[in-house]
Design a protein around this motif. Structure first.
Motif, PDB file in Angstrom:
ATOM      1  N   ARG A 292      25.539  89.823 -11.220  1.00 20.18           N
ATOM      2  CA  ARG A 292      24.745  90.347 -11.905  1.00 20.18           C
ATOM      3  C   ARG A 292      24.048  89.156 -12.932  1.00 20.18           C
ATOM      4  NH1 ARG A 292      25.646  91.974 -17.020  1.00 20.18           N
ATOM      5  NH2 ARG A 292      27.983  91.816 -17.760  1.00 20.18           N
TER       6      ARG A 292
ATOM      7  N   ILE B 100      27.914  95.214  -3.435  1.00 18.47           N
ATOM      8  CA  ILE B 100      27.243  95.847  -3.161  1.00 18.47           C
ATOM      9  C   ILE B 100      27.364  96.646  -1.653  1.00 18.47           C
ATOM     10  CG2 ILE B 100      24.158  96.353  -1.838  1.00 18.47           C
ATOM     11  CD1 ILE B 100      24.636  95.211  -5.107  1.00 18.47           C
TER      12      ILE B 100
ATOM     13  N   CYS C 239      26.246 100.431  -5.653  1.00 22.45           N
ATOM     14  CA  CYS C 239      27.115  98.563  -6.053  1.00 22.45           C
ATOM     15  C   CYS C 239      28.454  99.374  -7.325  1.00 22.45           C
ATOM     16  CB  CYS C 239      25.919  98.680  -7.004  1.00 22.45           C
ATOM     17  SG  CYS C 239      25.105  99.774  -8.752  1.00 22.45           S
TER      18      CYS C 239
END
Length: 186
Positions: A150, A172, A33
């Motif tokens: 997020r 990602i 990430c």
């Protein structure tokens, strides 16, 4: 199973066979990430995950992909890893896995595909589209990158919701290597 197959053929129903599951070579595969911390790009690894990939590049519509990431395997810097695994970030104790389960896979041209499905992190779920490439050489390699918010998944609660300190967008990235190329269905 055989009885169902005979009945389906007798009734003139199409019989769809499943793609062959590829065996993941975990020591050559990687999920990371990437985000921005105070404007500076940072990248971290998830060291443990499992993947089930049933993929046929010739008929991707019958393919299935599921990935489960061990959230406690987050690894960036020993000084912050425990904090990120903690309650305000990934909460690995209460939510030990982040999961993606495809609902459909389609070709978009030139060896590129899209897997659509549900992504679940910290109990929050949403439908996402995951673009990826498939290269049959060296067994089979699946690579892709997609962006999540997020904050949508409550990663970084309380004072950490401030996106000036840690950006909201998280990329990602994945590279999943298998030990055999995807088998075409008959």
């Amino acid at each position: 199973m055989m009885r169902w197959l005979i009945l389906a053929v007798a009734a003139g129903l199409p019989v769809v066979t499943a793609a062959t599951e590829q065996n993941v070579v975990y020591d050559k595969s990687r999920i990371t990430c990437a985000s921005r911390q105070m404007g500076v790009p940072v990248e971290a690894d998830f060291r443990q995950f499992t993947a089930r990939i049933d993929f046929d590049p010739g008929r991707p519509d019958g393919s299935r992909i599921s990935i489960a990431i061990n959230t406690a395997s987050f690894e960036f810097d020993p000084e912050v890893d425990d904090e990120v695994r903690g309650r305000l970030w990934l909460n690995a104790h209460d939510f030990p896995q982040a999961r993606f389960i495809s609902s459909s896979v389609r070709a978009i041209g030139n060896g590129r595909y899209e897997a659509r499905g549900t992504l679940e992190i910290k109990g929050a779920r949403s439908e996402v589209t995951v673009p990826f490439t498939y290269q049959p050489a060296a067994g089979g390699v699946f690579e892709g990158v997609f962006v999540i918010s997020r904050l949508h998944y409550n990663i970084g609660e309380g004072k950490w919701r401030d996106t000036d300190t840690v950006g909201d967008d998280v990329q990602i990235k994945f590279r999943i290597v298998t030990d055999s190329p995807a088998a075409k269905r008959k």
